[in-house]
Scaffold this active site. Structure first.
Site, PDB file in Angstrom:
ATOM      1  N   ASP A  18      53.638   7.490 -32.084  1.00  0.00           N
ATOM      2  CA  ASP A  18      53.160   6.823 -30.867  1.00  0.00           C
ATOM      3  C   ASP A  18      53.375   5.308 -30.944  1.00  0.00           C
ATOM      4  OD1 ASP A  18      52.109   8.350 -28.747  1.00  0.00           O
ATOM      5  OD2 ASP A  18      50.303   8.845 -29.881  1.00  0.00           O
ATOM      6  N   LYS A  73      54.819  18.102 -24.484  1.00  0.00           N
ATOM      7  CA  LYS A  73      55.361  17.573 -25.742  1.00  0.00           C
ATOM      8  C   LYS A  73      55.844  18.717 -26.634  1.00  0.00           C
ATOM      9  CE  LYS A  73      52.560  13.454 -25.191  1.00  0.00           C
ATOM     10  NZ  LYS A  73      51.420  12.601 -25.556  1.00  0.00           N
ATOM     11  N   GLN A 127      46.433  13.038 -29.360  1.00  0.00           N
ATOM     12  CA  GLN A 127      46.404  12.801 -27.918  1.00  0.00           C
ATOM     13  C   GLN A 127      45.147  12.010 -27.541  1.00  0.00           C
ATOM     14  OE1 GLN A 127      48.927  13.503 -25.854  1.00  0.00           O
ATOM     15  NE2 GLN A 127      47.846  12.695 -24.070  1.00  0.00           N
TER      16      GLN A 127
HETATM   17  N1  GUN Z   1      47.403   9.429 -23.667  1.00  0.00           N
HETATM   18  C1  GUN Z   1      48.075   8.880 -22.626  1.00  0.00           C
HETATM   19  N2  GUN Z   1      49.292   8.430 -23.035  1.00  0.00           N
HETATM   20  C2  GUN Z   1      49.374   8.704 -24.347  1.00  0.00           C
HETATM   21  C3  GUN Z   1      50.399   8.494 -25.330  1.00  0.00           C
HETATM   22  O1  GUN Z   1      51.464   7.941 -25.064  1.00  0.00           O
HETATM   23  N3  GUN Z   1      50.099   8.934 -26.583  1.00  0.00           N
HETATM   24  C4  GUN Z   1      48.923   9.527 -26.887  1.00  0.00           C
HETATM   25  N4  GUN Z   1      48.738   9.900 -28.147  1.00  0.00           N
HETATM   26  N5  GUN Z   1      47.967   9.734 -26.010  1.00  0.00           N
HETATM   27  C5  GUN Z   1      48.194   9.328 -24.743  1.00  0.00           C
END
Ligand code: GUN
Length: 283
Positions: A120, A53, A97
């Protein structure tokens, strides 16, 4: 033999477009969008996703802030960091996350993120708005899946879509987005009876269950679009999807690989959501 949906190439095109738009902003002397990413602990998979990211943000020209907290951090400390980022006018997007350590309440953390900065799309207000068909931030993986399906040019309206998996992050929102495109949508899950009979009817099949190679070629309708959301690590360290690529690709019309399918799209859509959050806050 099916056509491969190249998520790496499609996501690169999205990122190139974002890069051009952000460089225009910079050229006009405007503030640059900024994404804050919080990671708790050192789960290797989470660390690797977060690295991806931050790297993508750098590529498109979005500023990023990485906040690393120890595994044993108190929930109050994490909530305090989120409150500070909510209040910071220079921050457009906040991502925590997941998963979080067991002593931290995920719901409380998601609820604490400001709705406008929730890139998100996990905040209950964004989820409600999505289901009501109101303006909202759409979760990244479902948004990326729809982009990939559209990239095939296959008609969605009036077709049968089966989503295997009912998670809040993927299964439920992608079903709603397919419904918005006028597909006839069924959500299947671990208690579904005769799953194969159901999936064999699907013109569009989305597998998001987290069970390695569970969807085999005999479960796929000839010519179908098959989207594999799974990222499972085998004992020998290989990444495999929820779809058995070898047998399914012999039957499907279109199929995403793992890796190089949905994964890169999630990150590209996070960048797009950050730019959209910036625009909504700035204009
Ligand atoms: N963990 C697995 N997929 C995601 C996601 O799309 N966003 C976040 N914040 N954590 C994750």
């Amino acid at each position: 033999m099916s056509s491969i949906i190249d998520g790496k190439a499609v996501s690169l095109a999205v990122k190139e477009e974002l890069k051009a738009r952000i460089s225009e902003l910079a050229g006009e002397g405007k503030r640059i969008p900024c994404l804050a990413v919080i990671i708790v602990g050192d789960n290797p998979a989470s660390r690797s996703y977060v690295r991806g990211k931050i790297k993508a943000a750098e590529f498109v020209g979005i500023d990023s802030r990485l906040i690393e907290l120890p595994e044993n951090v108190q929930e109050e400390v994490l909530l305090g960091k989120i409150a500070a980022l909510n209040a910071d006018p220079l921050v457009d997007g906040i991502l925590v996350q997941l998963p979080l350590p067991a002593h931290i309440c995920e719901d409380r953390v998601i609820d604490a993120i400001s709705v406008e900065k929730d890139v998100d799309g996990f905040h209950p207000q964004n989820v409600a708005a999505l289901w009501l068909g109101r303006p909202c931030i759409v979760p990244c993986t479902p948004k990326g899946i729809i982009h990939l399906i559209r990239s095939t040019g296959v008609e969605v309206s009036g077709r049968k879509a089966v989503v295997v998996g009912r998670s809040n992050i993927v299964g439920k929102p992608v079903a709603k987005l397919l419904l918005d495109l006028n597909a006839t949508v069924t959500i299947a899950h671990s208690r579904t009876r005769d799953l194969a009979a159901l999936t064999r009817e699907a013109d569009i099949l989305v597998a998001a269950v987290g069970r390695p190679r569970m969807i085999t070629g005999d479960m796929v309708k000839p010519g179908a679009v098959v989207i594999d959301v799974g990222i499972n690590r085998t004992e020998d360290g290989h990444l495999v999807g929820d779809v058995d690529f070898e047998s399914a690709s012999a039957v499907a019309g279109w199929i995403t690989p793992v890796p190089g399918g949905v994964g890169p799209m999630t990150i590209a859509m996070l960048m797009r959501n950050t730019l959209e959050a910036y625009k909504a806050r700035t204009l």
